[in-house]
Write a protein that holds these residues in place. Structure first.
Motif: not given
Length: 153
Positions: A26-47
């Motif tokens: 599960p990943v939480r994505l938040e977008y504000l003023d052109g910045v995408l913030t990702m929180e959670g846990e994923l394999p390497d390439l997601a970021g």
């Protein structure tokens, strides 16, 4: 280029299309003023792959990497190749990647200095990369040859 819901939805969809099991990770994505913030846990390439969500000017990667062990050099090379191939701003067809002790070496030909710089920046974005040696050469002939292949197909 779209509201926050549109950008986060596109990024979430892109992660799913790339094969990331978003029920398992599960990943939480938040977008504000052109910045995408990702929180959670994923394999390497997601970021690094979220950089290409349309409307994103920056990515705040707060993901925990789910890796059972440290990446070896072959896995780092594979990850860099995937990132180079997925970058919509880069034609990586003439770029080779090798890794030794987490130091990535890029070799080959690209059509412009901008493409050379993009390839190096992409390599730096992969987890496990400690250094990048950019030995890519710029040759306008690469673009001409590529155009001739496309026109002939």
């Amino acid at each position: 280029m779209g509201g926050a819901d549109s950008v986060t939805s596109r990024a979430h969809t892109a992660l799913g299309r790339l094969g990331f099991d978003l029920h398992r990770y599960p990943v939480r994505l938040e977008y504000l003023d052109g910045v995408l913030t990702m929180e959670g846990e994923l394999p390497d390439l997601a970021g690094v792959l979220c950089w290409w969500a349309p409307g994103t000017r920056d990515v705040m990667n707060a993901l925990e990497v789910d890796a059972p062990e440290e990446d070896n050099d072959d896995e780092i090379s594979d990850a860099v190749r995937i990132v180079l191939e997925k970058d919509p701003l880069l034609d990586a067809s003439e770029i080779g990647v090798s890794t030794e002790r987490s130091r990535v070496t890029l070799r080959g030909l690209v059509a412009s200095e901008e493409q050379r710089r993009i390839a190096e920046n992409d390599a730096w974005c992969v987890f496990g990369v400690n250094d990048v040696s950019n030995e890519i050469e710029v040759s306008p002939d690469v673009a001409s040859a590529r155009w001739r292949r496309v026109a002939a197909s």
